[in-house]
Design a protein around this motif. Structure first.
Motif, short mmCIF file in Angstrom:
data_model
loop_
_atom_site.label_atom_id
_atom_site.label_comp_id
_atom_site.label_asym_id
_atom_site.label_seq_id
_atom_site.Cartn_x
_atom_site.Cartn_y
_atom_site.Cartn_z
N ARG A 26 0.82 -1.21 0.00
CA ARG A 26 0.00 0.00 0.00
C ARG A 26 0.86 1.26 0.00
O ARG A 26 0.46 2.29 -0.57
CB ARG A 26 -0.95 -0.02 1.19
CG ARG A 26 -2.06 -1.07 1.03
CD ARG A 26 -2.98 -1.12 2.24
NE ARG A 26 -4.00 -2.13 2.09
CZ ARG A 26 -5.20 -1.92 1.55
NH1 ARG A 26 -5.51 -0.71 1.09
NH2 ARG A 26 -6.07 -2.90 1.46
N ASP A 29 1.69 1.70 -3.51
CA ASP A 29 0.53 2.24 -4.24
C ASP A 29 0.42 3.75 -4.03
O ASP A 29 0.13 4.50 -4.98
CB ASP A 29 -0.76 1.57 -3.75
CG ASP A 29 -0.87 0.13 -4.20
OD1 ASP A 29 -0.11 -0.28 -5.10
OD2 ASP A 29 -1.73 -0.59 -3.64
N ARG A 32 2.93 5.52 -6.11
CA ARG A 32 2.55 5.47 -7.52
C ARG A 32 1.41 6.45 -7.81
O ARG A 32 1.41 7.13 -8.84
CB ARG A 32 2.13 4.05 -7.87
CG ARG A 32 1.99 3.78 -9.37
CD ARG A 32 1.74 2.32 -9.63
NE ARG A 32 2.86 1.48 -9.19
CZ ARG A 32 2.82 0.64 -8.16
NH1 ARG A 32 1.71 0.51 -7.45
NH2 ARG A 32 3.88 -0.06 -7.82
N ARG A 33 0.44 6.54 -6.91
CA ARG A 33 -0.65 7.48 -7.12
C ARG A 33 -0.15 8.92 -7.17
O ARG A 33 -0.63 9.73 -7.97
CB ARG A 33 -1.69 7.33 -6.00
CG ARG A 33 -2.47 6.03 -6.05
CD ARG A 33 -3.57 6.02 -5.01
NE ARG A 33 -4.30 4.77 -5.02
CZ ARG A 33 -4.26 3.86 -4.06
NH1 ARG A 33 -3.52 4.10 -2.97
NH2 ARG A 33 -4.94 2.74 -4.15
N PHE A 227 -2.85 -1.20 -9.54
CA PHE A 227 -3.45 -1.05 -8.22
C PHE A 227 -4.39 -2.21 -7.88
O PHE A 227 -5.60 -2.01 -7.66
CB PHE A 227 -4.22 0.27 -8.13
CG PHE A 227 -3.39 1.49 -8.37
CD1 PHE A 227 -2.40 1.86 -7.48
CD2 PHE A 227 -3.59 2.26 -9.51
CE1 PHE A 227 -1.63 2.98 -7.70
CE2 PHE A 227 -2.82 3.39 -9.74
CZ PHE A 227 -1.83 3.75 -8.84
#
Length: 661
Positions: A26, A29, A32-33, A227
């Motif tokens: 997470r 993630d 990356r977001r 994701f």
């Protein structure tokens, strides 16, 4: 305790249910977001794309006239702009606002997708209402109507709505780019829209010849590859993500990354189908609606594999076979499965009109793909989806590499790994007993605090009912009630739940149940079926329940025992909405009608408790039944209050339900 998701405390409790690997994933993630916010590449150029995953000749002709009639009636309602989602009637579907919640009138804010506070109803509205339309499953219905009738009005409406949606929802902008399950189901809808519109002259210009469509399809798949649902969230969501990604990579395999996406999605689908399913074939979330959703998604994924001639691991078909046999085993005389755990009316693939029986459709597809067993219930209804899927999926018996499977020689009544037991008797008595795990994974997101609950039907009518789900977000007092211990046919101790809730989709302590007896042998000769289980959810006390179904007497006996120190107890029995109850003391006379005939039963309740009937109360909620997501109606709940003392022979309570005729 009422807890809102999205609060700092909720996030801390949610974090506590994650393992190190999930936390690391997470964090990645999140990085990356942040990076994707400013880096949005365009879809690679595509030339010469062709859609080849068409329906075999003659498929549409196999659709029964009755099913086609229902579908066209539904399509015509949609063309007039009318639909109902989660109890909200809409008349704006001729030209929908993709961001508006019709229930609250709120519009979701614009901006980078991962910054939209979708859990906050005050800011966004009811997210389920907003998301549902954008699954585009109403467009698959319109596309199916075109395939059956050839009427181009349906195809033109589909094209107009897709172009509108694509323009209003560019990649990574807005509320429709937040949740992977939404992207996965939407991709699956687009695959079937393209397939069902294949005879329409404008379809190539809508999809493979349309740079906007190609960009949307590419970005959806890129998102899903980046994701995936992880760890404690890898439930039905990850199945939808993998199935949608795989379907699109098979049918729309036009991109440089298509082969990689297809292989990755297939690996995930194979692994997660096994992880989400007990060996017995029941879904591990122990929420029946999600059993149906996962089965639909799995069948749709296999259909794409076979249409594209992509080999799939034998274990995928084997899991789907077991899921289908398990469904056939647990349904009642009217093909209704248990009402257990959460239910949000989610479907994997919709091509049918209103009134089509979801469970009959799945069993009909199972018959076509796997072959029915002698003990399966008869399916007399028809649907559109079964002939479409059956035209694409290779029959299990025709697959040389398929493993030899020992399927149940008679109808199973007890599923030990899932802790689910069904007792059956004459007069179509059906009783589901719950002695299974609290839920799936560390958060048990879709579980209810329903250990040792029973659900009783007579000829398909809910007599002792599971009240359902009603809502997820925005109404915490109702969410809390419908998944509480008091909201089920079981025993509550000291006013608390057996398992501890940390928020709407989070349980921080899980009651542990174990089945002690499960005798579901053939009772057609007047024998007695028996079940006994206990759970440890009430610290310092153990709740044990025995259930006996005496078939000769048409009598169900429930004995509750509390072992431990003196405790305050409430014993609840929720009646179905069709049941009228006349309560006098500790006896309730129950009456209802079925197919125009009057039916009745007598419910003798434990005399040690003080009994009251509750119906449609709101402060706090008590006496409600939810037939579907977003809908509720008053129904009678009988609640007995008193105390139990396992050390003074005051801890045993006997309830007897006697059916007449």
């Amino acid at each position: 305790m009422t807890v809102n998701s999205g609060s700092p405390g909720w996030y801390l409790r949610r974090l506590s249910r994650m393992g190190p690997r999930e936390v690391a994933g997470r964090v990645g993630d999140a990085v990356r977001r942040r990076r994707w916010r400013s880096a949005r590449p365009d879809c690679p150029s595509v030339t010469g794309a062709r859609f080849t995953a068409v329906l075999p000749a003659g498929t549409i002709a196999a659709v029964s006239p009755d099913a086609a009639k229902r579908l066209i009636a539904e399509a015509d309602r949609l063309m007039c702009g009318h639909a109902e989602y989660f109890g909200v009637v809409r008349d704006d579907l001729a030209d929908p606002d993709w961001w508006c919640d019709p229930k609250t009138g709120r519009r979701a804010p614009w901006g980078y997708a991962f910054n939209v506070p979708y859990r906050n109803e005050d800011a966004v509205g009811d997210i389920k209402q907003i998301w549902e339309l954008s699954r585009h499953q109403y467009l698959t219905v319109l596309a199916a109507a075109y395939a059956i009738t050839g009427d181009e009005r349906y195809a033109e409406r589909v094209a107009a709505h897709l172009r509108s949606w694509w323009a209003a929802n560019p990649p990574l902008r807005g509320v429709h780019w937040i949740s992977g399950i939404e992207l996965g189901i939407r991709l699956l809808s687009w695959v079937w829209i393209r397939r069902l519109l294949d005879g329409w002259p404008g379809v190539a210009g809508l999809f493979e010849g349309n740079p906007v469509a190609l960009n949307q399809i590419w970005h959806h798949q890129r998102w899903l590859a980046a994701f995936p649902s992880r760890g404690s969230s890898a439930n039905n969501h990850v199945i939808a993500e993998a199935a949608g990604q795989f379907a699109a990579a098979c049918a729309f395999g036009w991109f440089p990354s298509s082969a990689r996406w297809r292989a990755g999605a297939l690996r995930s689908l194979e692994r997660q189908l096994r992880r989400n399913t007990f060996d017995s074939g029941l879904n591990r979330e122990l929420a029946t609606e999600y059993h149906g959703l996962v089965l639909e998604l799995g069948l749709a994924a296999v259909a794409e594999a076979d249409a594209a001639r992509v080999p799939v691991p034998a274990s995928i078909r084997l899991v789907l076979l077991r899921m289908t046999d398990a469904l056939a085993a647990v349904v009642d005389s009217r093909l209704r499965p248990p009402r257990q755990g959460d239910a949000d009316d989610g479907h994997g693939l919709v091509v049918d009109g209103t009134g089509t029986d979801r469970w009959a459709s799945l069993l009909a597809t199972g018959d076509a793909v796997f072959g029915r067993l002698a003990w399966w219930p008869e399916v007399t209804g028809t649907d559109v989806r079964t002939p479409l899927l059956a035209a694409l999926i290779r029959p299990y018996a025709n697959i040389a590499a398929a493993p030899v499977v020992t399927r149940p020689p008679s109808r199973p009544g007890h599923f030990a790994d899932a802790g689910l037991t069904v007792l059956r008797g004459p007069g179509e008595i059906w009783c589901r007993c719950d002695g299974g795990p609290h839920g799936f994974l560390s958060i048990a997101a879709h579980a209810h605090a329903d250990a040792l609950s029973v659900e009783v039907r007579h000829d398909g009518v809910d007599v002792l009912a599971d009240p359902g789900t009603f809502c997820y977000h925005g109404q915490p007092e109702w969410r809390q009630y419908f998944r509480s211990t008091l909201g089920h046919n079981t025993l509550q101790v000291d006013g608390g739940d057996q398992s501890v809730s940390g928020g709407p989709f989070l349980w921080t302590r899980h009651a542990r149940s174990r089945v002690l007896t499960a005798d579901t042998s053939d009772t057609s000769d007047g024998g007695t079926a028996r079940w006994c289980a206990e759970h440890d959810g009430y610290q310092r006390s153990v709740h044990r329940r025995r259930v006996e179904l005496a078939t000769a007497k048409q009598e169900l006996t429930v004995v509750d025992e509390v072992r431990g120190p003196r405790r305050d107890v409430r014993l609840a029995f929720h009646l179905g909405p069709a049941i009228a109850a006349d309560l006098a003391g500790n006896r309730a006379v129950l009456t209802w009608a079925r197919d125009g005939e009057g039916r009745s039963a007598v419910l003798d309740l434990p005399g040690q408790l003080s009994w009251r009937a509750h119906c449609g109360e709101t402060d706090p909620p008590l006496g409600w039944y939810s037939a579907g997501f977003g809908r509720k109606e008053p129904a009678t709940t009988l609640v007995g209050t008193g105390f139990a003392d396992g050390t003074a022979l005051l801890g045993e309570f006997t309830t007897v339900l006697r059916f007449h005729g």
